[in-house]
Design a protein around this motif. Structure first.
Motif, PDB file in Angstrom:
ATOM      1  N   ALA A   1      -6.034   4.097  33.579  1.00 39.99           N
ATOM      2  CA  ALA A   1      -7.205   4.664  34.853  1.00 39.99           C
ATOM      3  C   ALA A   1      -7.284   5.528  35.419  1.00 39.99           C
ATOM      4  CB  ALA A   1      -7.054   3.085  35.326  1.00 39.99           C
TER       5      ALA A   1
ATOM      6  N   GLY B   1      -4.164  -2.935  39.363  1.00 42.80           N
ATOM      7  CA  GLY B   1      -3.534  -3.489  38.180  1.00 42.80           C
ATOM      8  C   GLY B   1      -1.907  -3.894  38.508  1.00 42.80           C
TER       9      GLY B   1
ATOM     10  N   SER C   1       0.865  -1.551  35.200  1.00 43.97           N
ATOM     11  CA  SER C   1       0.287  -2.147  34.246  1.00 43.97           C
ATOM     12  C   SER C   1      -0.407  -1.211  33.518  1.00 43.97           C
ATOM     13  CB  SER C   1      -1.038  -2.715  34.314  1.00 43.97           C
ATOM     14  OG  SER C   1      -2.198  -2.203  35.443  1.00 43.97           O
TER      15      SER C   1
ATOM     16  N   GLY D   1      -3.491   0.092  34.642  1.00 43.85           N
ATOM     17  CA  GLY D   1      -3.811   1.351  35.715  1.00 43.85           C
ATOM     18  C   GLY D   1      -3.293   2.660  34.974  1.00 43.85           C
TER      19      GLY D   1
ATOM     20  N   THR E   1     -12.924  -3.401  43.413  1.00 45.16           N
ATOM     21  CA  THR E   1     -11.545  -2.583  42.743  1.00 45.16           C
ATOM     22  C   THR E   1     -10.715  -3.488  41.519  1.00 45.16           C
ATOM     23  OG1 THR E   1     -12.210  -1.353  45.230  1.00 45.16           O
ATOM     24  CG2 THR E   1     -10.107  -2.172  44.143  1.00 45.16           C
TER      25      THR E   1
ATOM     26  N   SER F   1       1.084   9.579  33.752  1.00 41.09           N
ATOM     27  CA  SER F   1       2.663   9.750  32.582  1.00 41.09           C
ATOM     28  C   SER F   1       3.989   9.833  33.531  1.00 41.09           C
ATOM     29  CB  SER F   1       2.308  11.788  32.506  1.00 41.09           C
ATOM     30  OG  SER F   1       2.142  12.124  33.316  1.00 41.09           O
ATOM     31  N   GLY F   2       4.839  10.774  32.712  1.00 38.84           N
ATOM     32  CA  GLY F   2       6.189  10.492  33.412  1.00 38.84           C
ATOM     33  C   GLY F   2       7.556  11.455  32.671  1.00 38.84           C
TER      34      GLY F   2
ATOM     35  N   ALA G   1      12.055   8.116  43.498  1.00 42.59           N
ATOM     36  CA  ALA G   1      10.548   7.879  44.038  1.00 42.59           C
ATOM     37  C   ALA G   1      10.985   7.152  45.376  1.00 42.59           C
ATOM     38  CB  ALA G   1       9.324   7.882  43.695  1.00 42.59           C
ATOM     39  N   TYR G   2      11.426   5.677  45.307  1.00 37.55           N
ATOM     40  CA  TYR G   2      11.414   4.286  45.810  1.00 37.55           C
ATOM     41  C   TYR G   2      13.103   4.666  46.741  1.00 37.55           C
ATOM     42  CZ  TYR G   2       9.047   0.570  42.807  1.00 37.55           C
ATOM     43  OH  TYR G   2       8.520   0.435  42.083  1.00 37.55           O
TER      44      TYR G   2
ATOM     45  N   HIS H   1      -0.416  11.665  38.720  1.00 34.17           N
ATOM     46  CA  HIS H   1      -1.200   9.753  40.171  1.00 34.17           C
ATOM     47  C   HIS H   1      -2.536  10.293  40.334  1.00 34.17           C
ATOM     48  CE1 HIS H   1       3.155  11.189  42.600  1.00 34.17           C
ATOM     49  NE2 HIS H   1       4.032  10.419  40.502  1.00 34.17           N
TER      50      HIS H   1
ATOM     51  N   MET I   1     -11.616  -1.662  32.779  1.00 30.98           N
ATOM     52  CA  MET I   1     -11.151  -1.540  30.954  1.00 30.98           C
ATOM     53  C   MET I   1     -11.354  -2.996  30.198  1.00 30.98           C
ATOM     54  SD  MET I   1      -9.318   1.972  31.584  1.00 30.98           S
ATOM     55  CE  MET I   1      -8.200   1.460  32.854  1.00 30.98           C
TER      56      MET I   1
END
Ligand SMILES: Cc1cc2nc3c(=O)[nH]c(=O)nc-3n(C[C@H](O)[C@H](O)[C@H](O)COP(=O)(O)OP(=O)(O)OC[C@H]3O[C@@H](n4cnc5c(N)ncnc54)[C@H](O)[C@@H]3O)c2cc1C
Ligand SMILES: Cc1cc2nc3c(=O)[nH]c(=O)nc-3n(C[C@H](O)[C@H](O)[C@H](O)COP(=O)(O)OP(=O)(O)OC[C@H]3O[C@@H](n4cnc5c(N)ncnc54)[C@H](O)[C@@H]3O)c2cc1C
Lengths: 454, 454
Positions: free
Chosen positions: B143, B70, B137, B140, B67, B147-148, B322-323, B413, B203
């Motif tokens: 993978a 990242g 990363s 990550g 597995t 986005s954002g 979010a945090y 996500h 990758m």
């Protein structure tokens, strides 16, 4: 001729949708390339997904290949049914299935052409901007991941497709995406089917992003002493971050050719054709910044189109360019479509132009340099085998060089028949992954066999 | 514990790169989601592609899953090694392999984070704009097709990736693309591997597009009476064709929460946070046009950030959001990440907010509404099973509704563990194509098993 096959088809979809007329077989034996024509056994004009499922069932029962046919404007033999069988023409599947202006999306059948689509939606202030020179079908454009002069701004077909309804070789129907603008849910099947050239499945509905028609556009052109200076100016514009809508390189030989056939009178010098769009203020600002940059980078002048008519003439000439070389009576041609990293563009353009000059053949270098994508088109007399091989050699050297410098043998036309020979060189071990995906989805090699891979 | 495995690994890649320390096993057992942690058997910190090929060989010999891990900021358990085995951490593979400003590209190792990358390139006037809230990363992000806030302008990871070097389960190495900006040569493997969540290959190098840093930005915010008014204003901006760089909806509960934990004092009302960029003239024009539109569409005010510091505070708050819900002591949370056609956005936001309100739980609705993508985050006491199920129910209903209206259960996500249950509903028959691609490329189900599909 296989009467049982024809009977099965007519019984299943109706007599008026099945043709073995000379004219139909001829039309579906070729595209806009110089690859040798091959006639299908039969042409079918389905009107629904259900009919295509039937056609596929009959193809399986008769162990015949099936080749989708869009507008036949492909440039590498993609739609030529080289193993004969059934050619499916989508021209009766040309409807808009749902138009959603408030989502900026539309769902269409594959046979609608880009001009038909725009005709319906432009009056709502919306456009579908991808514009290959020909009035291609949306199905064909999706299957080849087509682009055109506006890709530098909007991207290529793959960037426009939100969802595809696809019939697989076994007759099952899938949807590859959704109507959402982005997704991280599952593997990206949209992108896999876009550009698969009819070899993985038959598309029956296509959901596309739409874009607003900008309030204002500015069109301009500029000439340069050398193709290299042209390409370097293009690179400096890209690096500056100025947003261009179109940025086309047209070399002097291409301008001469299009002047000749289209009765234009553009100055016969290496040129950039440019367009900017947005609000009045932003398009004017982008144009002015570009003008400064271009004049610093060897531009000899800066000619703005004074009117919509002048601007239309310029883009019409650009779109006629390929035809002007392709349709010279009695002559054949071979073309290239490389795309390279921007830093390699100037050298590549010089290399291509030099090869054409050395050959003594008529030919042009032109293209969508905002993406690092350009075409070489070399005209030859098909009766003269030396000319034919010289022409092929030029495009071969350019394609190999493009791959060597980190680019691709096809920026937008696709692989078809002509670029199969570069697939190993370009993709290496990844080619066997591609082949295994083909084998997975079409184990009997029924869909457009003999394209992309041998 | 399997000493032979550890011996094989240390012999092959070196003692300092193999860990079974409690801290390492703990860290690689979880991500930022509330999914139950599972420790790997061993964590490896490779420094090269060759070492990863070795690790895969050893995994095959010991029949163990692998597995990739990242930064562990995933929100759906993607990097949790649910069948144990080997966890590969890329933090030592964080180099820039080649930086090509003249091509607007960079090739990086997967372990570099987005902030590390930007730190190196910003001084050249270039940026990599994709910005998930965490300092994820690049591996990550690729993978998960992350986005954002800037996706409305630049697109998501899939739009940025030109080439991937990928190691397949059998240890073979492929390159999925080239350094050209576009290509129609062969099947689109780039797009297939982006978003594959470590299930199709590992990758080892990623070539990305870069973008110029705009000369000027304008940041503003605006409050509205209802979340619906917020979403409708967002839709009208999108339809106007104004180019926004960022357009985030943050509902009143979310603002309250981030004010509380981050010591901000934003007005606690449903808000849009907006940003425009370009030249001074174009960014100012876009901002002014938007201001007019927003005030016509129920906007109660228009507050521009007066300084870079004020603008930074606003985006910092947005990224902390979010945090601020996730890191409440003793509390757990469940989140949603739907993306819907723009026309469905307002109704969906209202639906989600209503469900949270009715539950009596603390929670927020916020997100990248320029793409039709928004999040629901609901906080619950893990000791109270009723709260846990109420929280899960909200996100479940929102995901199902999003699919029903033509959207997706995950805008950015990814699927991981939590959204496997929606794959059948969302993809129908296409899911079996996805599964067969997994089976084709990873027949022993060695790579990140138990993710995306059960
Ligand atoms: C003058 C000229 C200029 C051009 N300029 C450009 C350019 O700027 N950019 C560019 O990208 N191309 C350009 N082209 C090439 C051509 O227009 C494109 O390749 C176009 O996408 C082909 O579309 P078509 O409908 O003609 O497809 P066809 O040529 O009929 O078929 C192309 C491929 O699509 C497949 N196909 C068609 N419909 C379906 C379907 N429903 N399901 C599955 N597969 C299907 C076919 O099997 C075939 O493999 C130009 C061509 C000409 C003649
Ligand atoms: C506060 C907060 C805000 C967030 N905001 C956003 C947002 O706005 N947008 C968004 O998209 N996401 C957001 N996220 C989610 C998260 O940051 C992203 O999903 C990110 O892409 C995960 O990257 P990572 O490096 O942490 O990967 P991990 O969580 O470590 O792993 C994610 C997946 O990538 C795989 N992987 C990692 N490296 C490789 C490799 N080299 N090869 C193959 N597979 C690999 C793993 O196996 C796993 O399946 C947010 C998270 C937090 C905590």
């Amino acid at each position: 001729m296989n009467t049982s096959l024809i009977n099965q088809l007519t019984e299943s979809v109706g007599t008026d949708k099945v043709s073995i007329s000379e004219g139909d077989l001829y039309r579906h034996s070729r595209d806009e390339s110089s690859h040798p024509p091959v006639e299908p056994d039969v042409v079918v004009y389905p009107e629904s997904k259900e009919e295509i499922i039937e056609i596929l069932r009959i193809a399986r029962e008769n162990d015949l290949p099936v080749t989708p046919f869009g507008a036949g404007s492909g440039l590498d033999g993609h739609a030529i049914p080289i193993n004969k069988g059934i050619s499916i023409n989508f021209e009766r599947m040309n409807k808009i299935l749902s138009f959603n202006p408030e989502d900026l999306t539309v769902t269409v059948q594959p046979g609608i052409t880009r001009k038909q689509l725009n005709k319906s939606i432009n009056r709502h202030g919306l456009q579908f901007p991808v514009d290959p020179g020909a009035d291609a079908s949306i199905g064909g454009m999706t299957a080849t991941n087509a682009s055109g002069t506006t890709a530098v701004r909007y991207g290529s077909m793959r960037d426009q497709v939100l969802n595809l309804e696809v019939i697989l070789a076994d007759g099952s129907v899938i949807n590859t995406g959704s109507r959402a603008k982005k997704s991280s849910s599952g593997y990206n099947l949209n992108g896999l089917f876009v550009g698969s050239e009819g070899t993985l499945g038959i598309m029956t509905a296509i959901t596309l992003k739409l874009h607003g028609i900008p309030e204002h556009t500015v069109t301009a052109r500029c000439t340069f002493k050398t193709p290299k200076a042209c390409a370097e100016a293009a690179q400096s514009i890209l690096m500056s971050g100025i947003q261009v809508l179109r940025m086309e390189l047209v070399d002097a030989d291409s301008i001469r050719q299009v002047n000749l056939t289209g009765e234009h009178s553009f100055p016969e010098a290496h040129s950039l054709f440019l367009e900017f769009s947005g609000t009045v203020a932003s398009a004017e600002e982008d144009a002015n910044l570009t003008k400064e940059l271009v004049l610093e980078h060897g531009g000899e002048n800066w000619e703005r189109a004074d009117s919509a008519a002048e601007s239309n003439e310029l883009w019409r000439a650009r779109h006629e360019l390929a035809y002007s070389f392709r349709h010279i009576k009695g002559m054949a041609n071979s073309g290239g479509d490389v795309c390279v990293p921007i830093s390699q563009l100037a050298d590549m353009v010089v290399y291509a132009r030099k090869l054409i000059d050395e050959s003594g053949l008529l030919g042009g270098v032109f293209g969508h340099v905002g993406d690092g994508n350009f075409h070489t088109l070399v005209v030859y007399d098909p009766g003269e085998s030396k000319q034919a091989s010289a022409s092929a050699r030029i495009n071969d050297l350019v394609a190999r060089k493009a791959i060597e410098v980190g680019g691709t043998c096809s920026g937008e036309h696709g692989v078809g028949l002509g670029k199969m020979k570069y697939q190993e060189l370009e993709h290496g071990a990844a080619l066997s992954v591609m082949k295994s995906i083909k084998q997975l989805l079409d184990p009997e090699n029924r869909l457009n066999p003999g394209k992309i891979f041998s």
